[in-house]
Scaffold this motif. Structure first.
Motif, PDB file in Angstrom:
ATOM      1  N   PRO A 154       0.838  -1.204   0.000  1.00 29.62           N
ATOM      2  CA  PRO A 154       0.000   0.000   0.000  1.00 29.62           C
ATOM      3  C   PRO A 154       0.874   1.255   0.000  1.00 29.62           C
ATOM      4  CG  PRO A 154      -0.768  -1.572   1.647  1.00 29.62           C
ATOM      5  CD  PRO A 154       0.537  -2.106   1.117  1.00 29.62           C
ATOM      6  N   LEU A 155       0.411   2.282  -0.690  1.00 28.47           N
ATOM      7  CA  LEU A 155       1.174   3.540  -0.740  1.00 28.47           C
ATOM      8  C   LEU A 155       1.354   4.100   0.660  1.00 28.47           C
ATOM      9  CD1 LEU A 155       0.033   5.961  -3.580  1.00 28.47           C
ATOM     10  CD2 LEU A 155       2.012   4.442  -3.504  1.00 28.47           C
ATOM     11  N   ALA A 156       2.544   4.583   0.913  1.00 35.56           N
ATOM     12  CA  ALA A 156       2.841   5.145   2.233  1.00 35.56           C
ATOM     13  C   ALA A 156       2.212   6.531   2.363  1.00 35.56           C
ATOM     14  CB  ALA A 156       4.344   5.234   2.422  1.00 35.56           C
ATOM     15  N   ARG A 157       2.014   6.919   3.581  1.00 33.18           N
ATOM     16  CA  ARG A 157       1.536   8.259   3.912  1.00 33.18           C
ATOM     17  C   ARG A 157       2.373   9.297   3.164  1.00 33.18           C
ATOM     18  NH1 ARG A 157       2.841  10.894   8.559  1.00 33.18           N
ATOM     19  NH2 ARG A 157       4.280   9.237   9.108  1.00 33.18           N
ATOM     20  N   GLY A 158       1.697  10.257   2.535  1.00 35.78           N
ATOM     21  CA  GLY A 158       2.432  11.353   1.899  1.00 35.78           C
ATOM     22  C   GLY A 158       3.028  11.014   0.539  1.00 35.78           C
ATOM     23  N   ALA A 159       2.734   9.818   0.000  1.00 40.30           N
ATOM     24  CA  ALA A 159       3.241   9.444  -1.330  1.00 40.30           C
ATOM     25  C   ALA A 159       2.583  10.321  -2.391  1.00 40.30           C
ATOM     26  CB  ALA A 159       2.945   7.968  -1.591  1.00 40.30           C
ATOM     27  N   THR A 160       3.141  10.275  -3.603  1.00 39.10           N
ATOM     28  CA  THR A 160       2.611  11.120  -4.688  1.00 39.10           C
ATOM     29  C   THR A 160       1.857  10.289  -5.719  1.00 39.10           C
ATOM     30  OG1 THR A 160       4.356  12.746  -4.384  1.00 39.10           O
ATOM     31  CG2 THR A 160       3.259  12.737  -6.533  1.00 39.10           C
ATOM     32  N   ILE A 161       0.641  10.752  -6.020  1.00 34.92           N
ATOM     33  CA  ILE A 161      -0.184  10.122  -7.053  1.00 34.92           C
ATOM     34  C   ILE A 161      -0.116  10.991  -8.307  1.00 34.92           C
ATOM     35  CG2 ILE A 161      -2.544   9.427  -7.673  1.00 34.92           C
ATOM     36  CD1 ILE A 161      -3.017   8.771  -4.759  1.00 34.92           C
ATOM     37  N   GLY A 162       0.287  10.396  -9.409  1.00 29.62           N
ATOM     38  CA  GLY A 162       0.318  11.105 -10.692  1.00 29.62           C
ATOM     39  C   GLY A 162      -1.020  10.929 -11.392  1.00 29.62           C
ATOM     40  N   ILE A 163      -1.528  12.014 -11.965  1.00 30.91           N
ATOM     41  CA  ILE A 163      -2.831  11.963 -12.635  1.00 30.91           C
ATOM     42  C   ILE A 163      -2.637  12.446 -14.070  1.00 30.91           C
ATOM     43  CG2 ILE A 163      -5.204  12.843 -12.648  1.00 30.91           C
ATOM     44  CD1 ILE A 163      -4.850  13.341  -9.569  1.00 30.91           C
ATOM     45  N   LEU A 164      -2.942  11.595 -15.037  1.00 32.41           N
ATOM     46  CA  LEU A 164      -2.886  12.016 -16.440  1.00 32.41           C
ATOM     47  C   LEU A 164      -4.230  12.585 -16.830  1.00 32.41           C
ATOM     48  CD1 LEU A 164      -0.863   8.997 -17.416  1.00 32.41           C
ATOM     49  CD2 LEU A 164      -0.320  11.177 -18.441  1.00 32.41           C
ATOM     50  N   GLY A 165      -4.222  13.792 -17.337  1.00 30.89           N
ATOM     51  CA  GLY A 165      -5.459  14.495 -17.677  1.00 30.89           C
ATOM     52  C   GLY A 165      -5.710  15.537 -16.612  1.00 30.89           C
ATOM     53  N   GLY A 166      -6.140  16.723 -17.043  1.00 27.16           N
ATOM     54  CA  GLY A 166      -6.218  17.836 -16.092  1.00 27.16           C
ATOM     55  C   GLY A 166      -7.573  18.497 -16.003  1.00 27.16           C
ATOM     56  N   PHE A 214     -14.254   9.661  -5.898  1.00 22.99           N
ATOM     57  CA  PHE A 214     -12.877  10.147  -6.070  1.00 22.99           C
ATOM     58  C   PHE A 214     -11.979   9.552  -4.984  1.00 22.99           C
ATOM     59  CE2 PHE A 214     -15.748  13.293  -7.911  1.00 22.99           C
ATOM     60  CZ  PHE A 214     -15.277  13.299  -9.208  1.00 22.99           C
ATOM     61  N   GLU A 215     -12.465   9.588  -3.731  1.00 22.08           N
ATOM     62  CA  GLU A 215     -11.706   8.960  -2.641  1.00 22.08           C
ATOM     63  C   GLU A 215     -11.559   7.461  -2.914  1.00 22.08           C
ATOM     64  OE1 GLU A 215     -13.040   9.621   1.427  1.00 22.08           O
ATOM     65  OE2 GLU A 215     -12.039   7.776   2.062  1.00 22.08           O
ATOM     66  N   GLN A 216     -12.626   6.848  -3.399  1.00 23.76           N
ATOM     67  CA  GLN A 216     -12.590   5.406  -3.655  1.00 23.76           C
ATOM     68  C   GLN A 216     -11.515   5.058  -4.695  1.00 23.76           C
ATOM     69  OE1 GLN A 216     -13.701   3.220  -1.854  1.00 23.76           O
ATOM     70  NE2 GLN A 216     -15.411   2.072  -2.674  1.00 23.76           N
ATOM     71  N   HIS A 217     -11.458   5.887  -5.736  1.00 18.08           N
ATOM     72  CA  HIS A 217     -10.458   5.644  -6.780  1.00 18.08           C
ATOM     73  C   HIS A 217      -9.048   5.766  -6.203  1.00 18.08           C
ATOM     74  CE1 HIS A 217      -8.886   5.293 -10.805  1.00 18.08           C
ATOM     75  NE2 HIS A 217      -8.130   6.348 -10.585  1.00 18.08           N
ATOM     76  N   VAL A 218      -8.848   6.801  -5.416  1.00 17.12           N
ATOM     77  CA  VAL A 218      -7.530   7.005  -4.794  1.00 17.12           C
ATOM     78  C   VAL A 218      -7.191   5.812  -3.899  1.00 17.12           C
ATOM     79  CG1 VAL A 218      -6.278   8.431  -3.123  1.00 17.12           C
ATOM     80  CG2 VAL A 218      -7.612   9.527  -4.937  1.00 17.12           C
ATOM     81  N   ARG A 219      -8.165   5.356  -3.113  1.00 17.51           N
ATOM     82  CA  ARG A 219      -7.935   4.192  -2.241  1.00 17.51           C
ATOM     83  C   ARG A 219      -7.505   2.977  -3.071  1.00 17.51           C
ATOM     84  NH1 ARG A 219     -10.004   3.563   2.804  1.00 17.51           N
ATOM     85  NH2 ARG A 219     -10.612   5.503   3.788  1.00 17.51           N
ATOM     86  N   ALA A 220      -8.236   2.736  -4.166  1.00 15.59           N
ATOM     87  CA  ALA A 220      -7.950   1.549  -4.988  1.00 15.59           C
ATOM     88  C   ALA A 220      -6.551   1.629  -5.602  1.00 15.59           C
ATOM     89  CB  ALA A 220      -9.004   1.399  -6.077  1.00 15.59           C
ATOM     90  N   VAL A 221      -6.226   2.768  -6.226  1.00 17.75           N
ATOM     91  CA  VAL A 221      -4.915   2.828  -6.901  1.00 17.75           C
ATOM     92  C   VAL A 221      -3.772   2.836  -5.884  1.00 17.75           C
ATOM     93  CG1 VAL A 221      -5.874   3.975  -8.948  1.00 17.75           C
ATOM     94  CG2 VAL A 221      -4.737   5.350  -7.216  1.00 17.75           C
ATOM     95  N   ALA A 222      -4.063   3.301  -4.674  1.00 12.40           N
ATOM     96  CA  ALA A 222      -3.034   3.351  -3.624  1.00 12.40           C
ATOM     97  C   ALA A 222      -2.856   1.986  -2.940  1.00 12.40           C
ATOM     98  CB  ALA A 222      -3.400   4.406  -2.584  1.00 12.40           C
TER      99      ALA A 222
END
Ligand code: AMP
Length: 362
Positions: free
Chosen positions: A9-21, A294-302
């Protein structure tokens, strides 16, 4: 080079890259920040509205390998808010940083013919369709499928762009030409009762969670309104969620996906398309659910556990489109107003949305 995978699992404070703005990236970045992550948004649009809220941003073409490498090096995981990122960009990126959903899921959803073949291959109903490569194919499609038909470009279509209706075999070649004669798909025009969608998430451990499917109303091919609960029966909801789960599992999907459905007059569910990302018809989850899409997506990819998708209230989400945004002040006393910070209110452009909640009736 092989694809990178996230092993923990991604650690606290890790960086998520998002393609598309766009606004989906903007709301995704805001959700990522609420869980303590940092964000880096990559877009080929100079004034992308997600740049305003990201910790870092890159403005570069999607095929700029040098820029993609620098972006990948700055992220712990990368994802998309936009499915028309070139699939070779996703594949290239995935050799440098773990990418979710996978480049394969993106490639399937990017090509309407590949997508329909994939769905039909799972034994899931769609509108009858055939591939169209030239004007003669378009003409034959009307005879084969029955009039009218909808012609859609295989690639780069959204919000009804790249679509034309042919009512007779004689109309079909001209309709195909309006699509600039690019490879297309012909679908039988479905006289549906209404449209619905399932927004669901699959975690890295295979866990799966769906939201209550909204009914979706379009105007000029653009989503106007999503309403929960929809008129779907409990049995139809179960079917719709089951279809979505099968699709997610067949793609070994990680993240939030949306499955758009036509509900036929006899109650049958036909899959129209898959969006391998968070979806406009899921915006109401921000206010109405314990965990937003949005939170759910972040949770899944993390690689974090999925959140609770229970719907706490009834909700109607309405898009604010083009110059409608000029009347935002009239809505500013209502809760649930979201403006995306886009500077130019072009016709058909999604400028914001408002979600109105009422107590849950059922
Ligand atoms: P799409 O870009 O495939 O999501 O299509 C945009 C909208 O066009 C859908 O939400 C429908 O309202 C309409 N549409 C697309 N395909 C069909 C079809 N085969 N029959 C009737 N309406 C369609």
């Amino acid at each position: 080079m092989s694809e990178r995978t996230l092993t923990a699992p991604l650690a606290r404070g890790a960086t998520i890259g998002i393609l598309g703005g766009g606004q989906l990236g903007r709301m995704m970045a805001e959700a990522a920040h609420a869980l303590g992550f940092k964000t880096h948004v990559y877009s080929d649009v100079a004034d992308a509205c997600a740049f305003d809220v990201a910790d870092a941003h890159t403005h570069a073409p999607f095929r700029d390998e040098a820029a993609l490498k620098v972006f990948a090096a700055s992220c712990d995981v990368a994802t998309f808010e936009f499915e028309n990122v070139p699939d070779d960009t996703a594949a290239f990126l995935a050799t440098h940083v773990p990418v979710a959903p996978s480049p394969r899921a993106l490639a399937v959803a990017q090509d309407r013919l590949t997508e329909k073949n994939f769905i039909a291959g799972l034994g899931i109903a769609t509108a009858p369709y055939v591939g169209v490569s030239n004007a003669a194919d378009a003409e034959e499609a009307v005879t084969a499928l029955g009039a009218p038909i909808v012609l859609k470009t295989r690639r780069m279509g959204y919000d009804g762009k790249g679509q034309a209706v042919a009512k007779t075999p004689f109309d079909a070649p001209a309709a195909f030409e309006t699509l600039h004669s690019v490879p297309a798909i012909a679908e039988k025009f479905i006289e549906f009762e209404y449209e619905a969608s399932v927004i669901a998430a699959r975690g890295r451990d295979g866990s799966f969670a769906a939201y209550d499917p909204p009914k979706n109303e379009h105007e000029n091919h653009i989503l106007r309104r999503s309403t929960v609960p929809s008129p779907l029966s409990a049995a139809q909801v179960k079917d719709a969620v089951g279809i979505t789960r099968r699709i997610a599992e067949a793609l070994d999907y990680v993240g939030v996906l949306a499955v758009e459905l036509f509900v036929a007059k006899d109650g049958a569910l036909l899959v129209n398309e898959i969006a391998p990302r968070v979806h406009n018809s899921g915006h109401w989850t921000i206010e109405a659910c314990a965990t937003s899409q949005f939170e759910q997506h972040v949770r899944a990819v993390a690689g974090w556990p999925l959140g609770d998708t229970a719907r706490r209230t009834d909700a109607v989400m309405e898009n604010i489109i083009g110059s409608e945004v000029d009347a935002w002040l009239a809505k500013a006393d209502e809760p649930g107003l979201h403006l995306y910070g886009k500077r130019e209110a072009r016709p058909g452009r999604k400028m914001g949305h408002i979600t109105r909640l009422t107590p849950r009736r059922s």
